[in-house]
Design a protein around this motif. Structure first.
Motif, PDB file in Angstrom:
ATOM      1  N   ALA A 126       0.829  -1.167   0.228  1.00 41.90           N
ATOM      2  CA  ALA A 126      -0.002  -0.071  -0.073  1.00 41.90           C
ATOM      3  C   ALA A 126       0.823   1.179   0.115  1.00 41.90           C
ATOM      4  O   ALA A 126       0.722   2.124  -0.652  1.00 41.90           O
ATOM      5  CB  ALA A 126      -0.893   0.145   1.192  1.00 41.90           C
ATOM      6  N   GLN A 158       2.540   1.611  -3.399  1.00 39.42           N
ATOM      7  CA  GLN A 158       1.690   2.397  -4.375  1.00 39.42           C
ATOM      8  C   GLN A 158       1.277   3.649  -4.332  1.00 39.42           C
ATOM      9  O   GLN A 158       1.123   4.408  -5.272  1.00 39.42           O
ATOM     10  CB  GLN A 158       0.396   1.339  -4.223  1.00 39.42           C
ATOM     11  CG  GLN A 158      -0.427   1.302  -5.567  1.00 39.42           C
ATOM     12  CD  GLN A 158      -1.585   0.210  -5.580  1.00 39.42           C
ATOM     13  OE1 GLN A 158      -1.718  -0.338  -4.718  1.00 39.42           O
ATOM     14  NE2 GLN A 158      -2.639   0.386  -6.504  1.00 39.42           N
ATOM     15  N   LYS A 159       1.213   3.969  -2.911  1.00 38.50           N
ATOM     16  CA  LYS A 159       0.549   5.341  -2.893  1.00 38.50           C
ATOM     17  C   LYS A 159       1.691   6.303  -3.019  1.00 38.50           C
ATOM     18  O   LYS A 159       1.367   7.328  -3.882  1.00 38.50           O
ATOM     19  CB  LYS A 159       0.386   5.563  -1.297  1.00 38.50           C
ATOM     20  CG  LYS A 159      -1.403   5.076  -1.006  1.00 38.50           C
ATOM     21  CD  LYS A 159      -1.572   5.517   0.345  1.00 38.50           C
ATOM     22  CE  LYS A 159      -3.061   4.866   0.545  1.00 38.50           C
ATOM     23  NZ  LYS A 159      -3.743   5.112   2.032  1.00 38.50           N
ATOM     24  N   GLU A 174       1.828   6.656  -6.864  1.00 44.15           N
ATOM     25  CA  GLU A 174       0.919   7.407  -7.333  1.00 44.15           C
ATOM     26  C   GLU A 174       1.072   8.885  -6.949  1.00 44.15           C
ATOM     27  O   GLU A 174       0.955   9.866  -7.747  1.00 44.15           O
ATOM     28  CB  GLU A 174      -0.648   6.804  -6.626  1.00 44.15           C
ATOM     29  CG  GLU A 174      -0.896   5.541  -7.382  1.00 44.15           C
ATOM     30  CD  GLU A 174      -2.260   5.035  -6.976  1.00 44.15           C
ATOM     31  OE1 GLU A 174      -3.122   6.015  -6.095  1.00 44.15           O
ATOM     32  OE2 GLU A 174      -2.480   3.890  -6.995  1.00 44.15           O
ATOM     33  N   LYS A 175       0.983   9.173  -5.683  1.00 44.99           N
ATOM     34  CA  LYS A 175       0.973  10.550  -5.300  1.00 44.99           C
ATOM     35  C   LYS A 175       2.336  11.441  -5.497  1.00 44.99           C
ATOM     36  O   LYS A 175       2.156  12.498  -5.552  1.00 44.99           O
ATOM     37  CB  LYS A 175       0.537  10.577  -3.708  1.00 44.99           C
ATOM     38  CG  LYS A 175      -0.760  10.076  -3.665  1.00 44.99           C
ATOM     39  CD  LYS A 175      -1.103  10.138  -2.099  1.00 44.99           C
ATOM     40  CE  LYS A 175      -2.611   9.534  -2.092  1.00 44.99           C
ATOM     41  NZ  LYS A 175      -3.077   9.404  -0.496  1.00 44.99           N
ATOM     42  N   ALA A 208       1.566  11.442   2.008  1.00 44.91           N
ATOM     43  CA  ALA A 208       0.963  10.509   0.827  1.00 44.91           C
ATOM     44  C   ALA A 208       0.498   9.417   1.520  1.00 44.91           C
ATOM     45  O   ALA A 208      -0.236   8.467   0.985  1.00 44.91           O
ATOM     46  CB  ALA A 208       2.091  10.140   0.073  1.00 44.91           C
ATOM     47  N   ILE A 209       1.474   8.940   2.830  1.00 41.31           N
ATOM     48  CA  ILE A 209       0.966   7.562   3.611  1.00 41.31           C
ATOM     49  C   ILE A 209       0.480   7.933   4.895  1.00 41.31           C
ATOM     50  O   ILE A 209       0.580   7.336   5.631  1.00 41.31           O
ATOM     51  CB  ILE A 209       2.205   6.880   3.573  1.00 41.31           C
ATOM     52  CG1 ILE A 209       3.333   7.431   4.299  1.00 41.31           C
ATOM     53  CG2 ILE A 209       2.624   6.388   2.207  1.00 41.31           C
ATOM     54  CD1 ILE A 209       4.702   6.367   4.582  1.00 41.31           C
ATOM     55  N   GLU A 243      -1.190   4.847   6.638  1.00 36.61           N
ATOM     56  CA  GLU A 243      -0.483   3.962   7.037  1.00 36.61           C
ATOM     57  C   GLU A 243       0.372   4.307   8.194  1.00 36.61           C
ATOM     58  O   GLU A 243       0.622   3.617   8.979  1.00 36.61           O
ATOM     59  CB  GLU A 243       0.443   3.645   5.705  1.00 36.61           C
ATOM     60  CG  GLU A 243      -0.071   2.726   4.798  1.00 36.61           C
ATOM     61  CD  GLU A 243      -1.040   3.460   3.836  1.00 36.61           C
ATOM     62  OE1 GLU A 243      -2.117   2.741   3.189  1.00 36.61           O
ATOM     63  OE2 GLU A 243      -0.994   4.758   3.592  1.00 36.61           O
TER      64      GLU A 243
END
Length: 85
Positions: free
Chosen positions: A6, A9-10, A13-14, A57-58, A61
């Motif tokens: 996760a 991926q983030k 993407e971000k 961004a995370i 998490e």
């Protein structure tokens, strides 16, 4: 492992990260994370700004991570780092 995927991926993407390495230092529970993030977006940003952008961004998490160490590099810095090792 799910958290690591996760996070990866983030950040891709971000932050348009080209390289994301997530190392779980906590026997798989995901509470201690070591990160390497390489992004063109870091060009011209201070270290603090880079780290803040990663945190943002995370954000989701981050709630379960107790200890986070990170290296934030521009593609140029990353290539220089690889050339040294």
């Amino acid at each position: 492992k799910m958290a690591a995927q996760a996070i990866e991926q983030k950040l891709k993407e971000k932050l348009m990260a080209t390289v994301v390495e997530v190392v779980d230092l906590s026997d798989g529970c995901g509470q201690k994370i070591d990160l390497l993030v390489v992004s063109e977006k870091f060009v011209g940003m201070s270290l603090l700004e880079r780290q803040r952008s990663v945190h943002e961004a995370i954000e989701e998490e981050m709630k379960t991570i107790h200890a986070l160490t990170m290296k934030t590099k521009t593609p140029e810095q990353y290539e220089a780092m690889k050339a040294k090792s």
